[in-house]
Scaffold this active site. Structure first.
Site, short mmCIF file in Angstrom:
data_model
loop_
_atom_site.label_atom_id
_atom_site.label_comp_id
_atom_site.label_asym_id
_atom_site.label_seq_id
_atom_site.Cartn_x
_atom_site.Cartn_y
_atom_site.Cartn_z
N LYS A 261 0.80 -1.51 -0.17
CA LYS A 261 0.34 0.17 -0.26
C LYS A 261 0.47 1.05 0.15
O LYS A 261 -0.03 2.03 0.23
CB LYS A 261 -1.40 -0.15 1.47
CG LYS A 261 -2.63 -1.05 1.13
CD LYS A 261 -3.34 -0.78 2.53
CE LYS A 261 -4.12 -1.59 2.33
NZ LYS A 261 -5.23 -1.26 2.96
N ASP B 156 -9.86 2.51 3.00
CA ASP B 156 -10.54 2.05 3.46
C ASP B 156 -11.07 3.45 4.95
O ASP B 156 -12.38 3.24 4.76
CB ASP B 156 -8.96 2.23 3.73
CG ASP B 156 -8.48 1.43 3.62
OD1 ASP B 156 -9.16 0.00 3.07
OD2 ASP B 156 -7.01 0.43 3.43
#
Ligand code: NAP
Length: 281
Positions: free
Chosen positions: A67, A103
């Site tokens: 990420k 997220d």
């Protein structure tokens, strides 16, 4: 499926247990959209990103451990991903790879199914990657966020960076949170009997969200439910972060109910039932 049907993927290592293929393929089918979503275990990230370009993969979910490392390999990073410091979503727009992070938005949308967050006092347990995404999205939506973490200096450092409050775990009750979000892995199977805080700090008026999703009802959520709190499970965040990806890639409203069902079905062989009880779906 046609030769030119769009391909979507998740890249990570490991990736075999990712729930994203089940969730996104069900969503594509439910919307009558062409395309397929697959998982790629990636160890050589620069080559994988070149592959996204070369093969014209339309949209990519990025998971652990890529990420952060993927960020310099993309053409554009939006403000959300920059502030969170991680990318979980790549959109391939005519060869331009754009990175964002869904997220935090997933956590916000999950909470907003049961409560408004603007002006509310939110205590976040944890100060890792998930805490960072959740804290950014909730504070950006007007919540008054404080971080509480086992390693106190880590909470203090993140709070300073993000202009939030922070506290010691033993001061959590005094902070009078209206919404409590667990972003630590405490309570996750196989240690499903554990809880990140004592039930005594809960109040029936609180909204309690746990981002751990196995078990679906964690020990924390079970205690909160027994007390009369409104609860939100970790699958909700997973589904809403996936829904935001789906909408970005396809331009079509995400079918969140079928996506949740697909995740629960994919999880069910591994789902831990606390104390031998059936999980509540
Ligand atoms: P991370 O960056 O490693 O951070 C973990 C955090 O949890 C740290 O603040 C750590 O505290 C704390 N922690 C870990 N073990 C602890 C323990 N035994 N007692 C107290 N605190 C503990 O991990 P992450 O990426 O933020 O992920 C955290 C969890 O969220 C994982 O379980 C992950 O699966 C879940 N998650 C769920 C979703 C969803 O969509 N539902 C999305 C993302 C992540 P220290 O600083 O003291 O080490």
């Amino acid at each position: 499926m046609q030769a030119n049907s769009p391909v979507y993927a998740v890249i990570g290592d490991p990736v075999a247990h990712s729930l994203s293929p089940a969730m996104h393929n069900r969503a594509l089918a439910a919307c009558g959209l062409p395309g397929v979503y697959v998982g790629f275990r990636v160890t050589d990230l620069p080559v994988a990103v070149a592959g996204i370009r070369a093969l014209g993969i339309r949209g990519v979910s990025v998971t652990i451990p890529h990420k952060v490392a993927v960020m310099p390999l993309l053409d554009e990073i939006d403000d959300t991903a920059r502030r969170i410091g991680a990318v979980n979503t790549i959109s391939n727009e005519s060869g331009v790879l754009k990175g964002t992070n869904t997220d935090g938005l997933g956590a916000l949308k999950a909470l907003e199914t049961v409560t408004a967050v603007d002006g509310r006092r939110v205590a976040i347990l944890g100060a890792g990657g998930a805490a960072r995404a959740v804290a950014w999205a909730l504070s950006n939506a007007g919540a008054k966020v404080a971080l509480f973490n086992r390693t106190v200096p880590r909470a203090a450092a993140l709070a300073r960076q993000m202009n939030l409050e922070w506290g010691r775990m033993d001061n959590l009750a005094r902070w009078r949170a209206e919404i409590l979000v667990n972003t630590t892995p405490v309570g996750m199977a196989p240690d499903a009997g554990a809880a990140p805080v004592a039930a005594a700090i809960l109040d029936p008026a609180m909204v309690v969200m746990d981002i751990v999703y196995n078990p679906l009802e964690t020990t924390l959520l079970a205690a909160a439910r027994r007390l009369g709190c409104t609860t939100v499970d970790g699958v909700q965040m997973l589904v809403f972060q996936g829904a935001a990806q789906f909408e970005r890639w396809t331009g079509v409203a995400a079918p969140v109910t079928v996506m949740r069902q697909a995740v629960i079905e994919a999880l069910s062989p591994t789902l831990t039932h606390r104390h031998g009880q059936a999980a509540v779906f």
